[in-house]
Scaffold this active site. Structure first.
Site, PDB file in Angstrom:
ATOM      1  N   SER A 142       0.844  -1.211   0.000  1.00  0.00           N
ATOM      2  CA  SER A 142       0.000   0.000   0.000  1.00  0.00           C
ATOM      3  C   SER A 142       0.868   1.245   0.000  1.00  0.00           C
ATOM      4  O   SER A 142       2.006   1.224   0.494  1.00  0.00           O
ATOM      5  CB  SER A 142      -0.875  -0.008   1.250  1.00  0.00           C
ATOM      6  OG  SER A 142      -1.484   1.246   1.436  1.00  0.00           O
ATOM      7  N   TYR A 156      -0.695  -0.033  10.312  1.00  0.00           N
ATOM      8  CA  TYR A 156      -0.939  -0.605   8.979  1.00  0.00           C
ATOM      9  C   TYR A 156       0.204  -0.219   8.050  1.00  0.00           C
ATOM     10  O   TYR A 156       0.770  -1.074   7.340  1.00  0.00           O
ATOM     11  CB  TYR A 156      -2.281  -0.069   8.461  1.00  0.00           C
ATOM     12  CG  TYR A 156      -2.604  -0.351   7.021  1.00  0.00           C
ATOM     13  CD1 TYR A 156      -2.965  -1.620   6.592  1.00  0.00           C
ATOM     14  CD2 TYR A 156      -2.590   0.679   6.065  1.00  0.00           C
ATOM     15  CE1 TYR A 156      -3.286  -1.871   5.268  1.00  0.00           C
ATOM     16  CE2 TYR A 156      -2.908   0.444   4.744  1.00  0.00           C
ATOM     17  CZ  TYR A 156      -3.257  -0.833   4.342  1.00  0.00           C
ATOM     18  OH  TYR A 156      -3.575  -1.075   3.029  1.00  0.00           O
TER      19      TYR A 156
HETATM   20  N1  LIG Z   1      -8.841  -0.676  -0.592  1.00  0.00           N
HETATM   21  C1  LIG Z   1      -7.828   0.153  -0.768  1.00  0.00           C
HETATM   22  O1  LIG Z   1      -7.978   1.352  -1.071  1.00  0.00           O
HETATM   23  C2  LIG Z   1      -6.428  -0.372  -0.647  1.00  0.00           C
HETATM   24  C3  LIG Z   1      -5.366   0.522  -0.867  1.00  0.00           C
HETATM   25  C4  LIG Z   1      -4.074   0.063  -0.785  1.00  0.00           C
HETATM   26  C5  LIG Z   1      -3.830  -1.273  -0.486  1.00  0.00           C
HETATM   27  N2  LIG Z   1      -4.881  -2.106  -0.249  1.00  0.00           N
HETATM   28  C6  LIG Z   1      -4.577  -3.497   0.083  1.00  0.00           C
HETATM   29  O2  LIG Z   1      -5.250  -4.352  -0.831  1.00  0.00           O
HETATM   30  C7  LIG Z   1      -5.553  -5.592  -0.184  1.00  0.00           C
HETATM   31  C8  LIG Z   1      -7.025  -5.900  -0.360  1.00  0.00           C
HETATM   32  O3  LIG Z   1      -7.763  -4.839   0.195  1.00  0.00           O
HETATM   33  P1  LIG Z   1      -9.341  -4.752   0.028  1.00  0.00           P
HETATM   34  O4  LIG Z   1      -9.686  -3.314   0.175  1.00  0.00           O
HETATM   35  O5  LIG Z   1      -9.743  -5.504  -1.171  1.00  0.00           O
HETATM   36  O6  LIG Z   1      -9.796  -5.536   1.339  1.00  0.00           O
HETATM   37  P2  LIG Z   1     -11.262  -5.885   1.851  1.00  0.00           P
HETATM   38  O7  LIG Z   1     -11.271  -5.535   3.300  1.00  0.00           O
HETATM   39  O8  LIG Z   1     -12.324  -5.316   0.959  1.00  0.00           O
HETATM   40  O9  LIG Z   1     -11.312  -7.472   1.685  1.00  0.00           O
HETATM   41  C9  LIG Z   1     -10.435  -8.260   2.411  1.00  0.00           C
HETATM   42  C10 LIG Z   1     -10.970  -9.680   2.502  1.00  0.00           C
HETATM   43  O10 LIG Z   1     -10.060 -10.386   3.341  1.00  0.00           O
HETATM   44  C11 LIG Z   1     -10.773 -11.125   4.317  1.00  0.00           C
HETATM   45  N3  LIG Z   1      -9.933 -11.209   5.515  1.00  0.00           N
HETATM   46  C12 LIG Z   1      -9.699 -10.236   6.430  1.00  0.00           C
HETATM   47  N4  LIG Z   1      -8.900 -10.678   7.396  1.00  0.00           N
HETATM   48  C13 LIG Z   1      -8.607 -11.967   7.086  1.00  0.00           C
HETATM   49  C14 LIG Z   1      -7.815 -12.957   7.719  1.00  0.00           C
HETATM   50  N5  LIG Z   1      -7.174 -12.689   8.864  1.00  0.00           N
HETATM   51  N6  LIG Z   1      -7.710 -14.177   7.133  1.00  0.00           N
HETATM   52  C15 LIG Z   1      -8.368 -14.451   5.969  1.00  0.00           C
HETATM   53  N7  LIG Z   1      -9.154 -13.532   5.341  1.00  0.00           N
HETATM   54  C16 LIG Z   1      -9.270 -12.308   5.896  1.00  0.00           C
HETATM   55  C17 LIG Z   1     -12.038 -10.338   4.557  1.00  0.00           C
HETATM   56  O11 LIG Z   1     -13.072 -11.158   5.080  1.00  0.00           O
HETATM   57  C18 LIG Z   1     -12.344  -9.786   3.166  1.00  0.00           C
HETATM   58  O12 LIG Z   1     -13.188 -10.657   2.430  1.00  0.00           O
HETATM   59  C19 LIG Z   1      -5.127  -5.420   1.271  1.00  0.00           C
HETATM   60  O13 LIG Z   1      -3.836  -5.953   1.457  1.00  0.00           O
HETATM   61  C20 LIG Z   1      -5.079  -3.917   1.450  1.00  0.00           C
HETATM   62  O14 LIG Z   1      -4.202  -3.531   2.477  1.00  0.00           O
HETATM   63  C21 LIG Z   1      -6.162  -1.700  -0.332  1.00  0.00           C
END
Ligand SMILES: NC(=O)c1ccc[n+]([C@@H]2O[C@H](COP(=O)([O-])OP(=O)(O)OC[C@H]3O[C@@H](n4cnc5c(N)ncnc54)[C@H](O)[C@@H]3O)[C@@H](O)[C@H]2O)c1
Length: 245
Positions: A142, A156
């Site tokens: 991220s 984070y």
């Molecule tokens: N959304 C953003 O703007 C953004 C920005 C930068 C980086 N990211 C990164 O992208 C990745 C995905 O993010 P997202 O926004 O799609 O996430 P999200 O929260 O929408 O989805 C994450 C999924 O992971 C599952 N999950 C959570 N904890 C878990 C665990 N301990 N074990 C197994 N499953 C688990 C949740 O149930 C969910 O279905 C993450 O690594 C996040 O840090 C996201």
């Protein structure tokens, strides 16, 4: 078109959003997908939907932050490609809190989901990858791991920075076994509520938030044969936003 046929890909947190998009693109490229999520109904419904399209997928529900669950779930499972996608605050919504107001418990929980989840899953699959002489490990990072932000996400950001550097070390340790290890660091994605994104949208040169497909395209390149000489790197997928350095 990238070809992942005869490969098994484990995507963590693939029950929704970015992980779901990665699972869909990998499945369309011919891989058998292990759909992990801590919410088993989510994992199962994604696996069912992919199978209904004629793709190959199996739900594999476990908590990546729990070392025993990871070991138990992955014991004896052949994984050629691992995408460590779980992030944010884990199974609960991301709470944005200033560092001085954070409890140690909250900090530990965020580090557990974001960093230890990656450590557990990667340690579980790397020995098999090295033995078989092929493997791809892709970690989702991220912008918060690349720069300071005053939005209350310091643990984070610390975990994401640690992942990117863990990848650099591990990549060198396993390169001789034809296993690559890279980070794909994302900018602001389109599943973040508008109240947080409206103010920063104009600062994204390409004029929009990221989509799961944007993230998946970079992961697919790294997972495919086209990515075979790429390791130890951090790729930024963020619509051209300028960041530190
Ligand atoms: N959304 C953003 O703007 C953004 C920005 C930068 C980086 N990211 C990164 O992208 C990745 C995905 O993010 P997202 O926004 O799609 O996430 P999200 O929260 O929408 O989805 C994450 C999924 O992971 C599952 N999950 C959570 N904890 C878990 C665990 N301990 N074990 C197994 N499953 C688990 C949740 O149930 C969910 O279905 C993450 O690594 C996040 O840090 C996201």
């Amino acid at each position: 078109m990238y070809d992942l046929s005869n490969k098994t890909a484990l995507i963590t947190g693939a029950g929704q959003s970015v992980g779901l998009g990665i699972a869909q693109q990998f499945a369309r490229s011919g891989a058998h997908i292990l759909i992990n999520d801590i919410v088993s109904e989510r994992a199962q419904s994604v696996a069912n939907a992919l199978c209904a399209e004629g793709k190959s997928a199996t739900a594999l529900a476990f908590d990546v932050a729990d070392a025993d669950q990871v070991k138990h779930a992955l014991n004896g499972t052949k994984v050629d490609i691992l995408v460590n996608n779980v992030g944010n605050a884990g199974s609960i919504p991301m709470e944005q809190t200033r560092f001085i107001d954070l409890s140690l418990d909250t900090i530990r929980q965020v580090i557990n989901s974001n960093l230890y989840g990656v450590i557990h899953c990667t340690q579980a699959v790397l020995p098999g990858m090295c033995d078989r002489g092929f493997g791809r490990v892709i970690c989702i990072g991220s912008e918060a791991g690349r720069q300071g932000l005053s939005i209350g996400v310091s643990p984070y950001g610390a975990a994401k920075a640690a992942i990117a550097n863990l990848v650099r070390h591990v990549a060198l340790e396993v390169a001789a076994s034809n296993v690559t290890c890279n980070t794909v660091s994302l900018g602001l994605m389109n599943n973040v509520p508008a109240e947080f994104t409206d103010a920063v949208l104009s600062s994204i040169p390409l004029g929009r938030l990221g989509t799961p497909d944007d993230a998946a395209s970079m992961c697919l390149l790294l997972a495919s044969d086209s990515g075979s000489w790429i390791t130890g790197q951090e790729f930024v997928v963020n619509g051209g936003s300028s960041v530190r350095g």
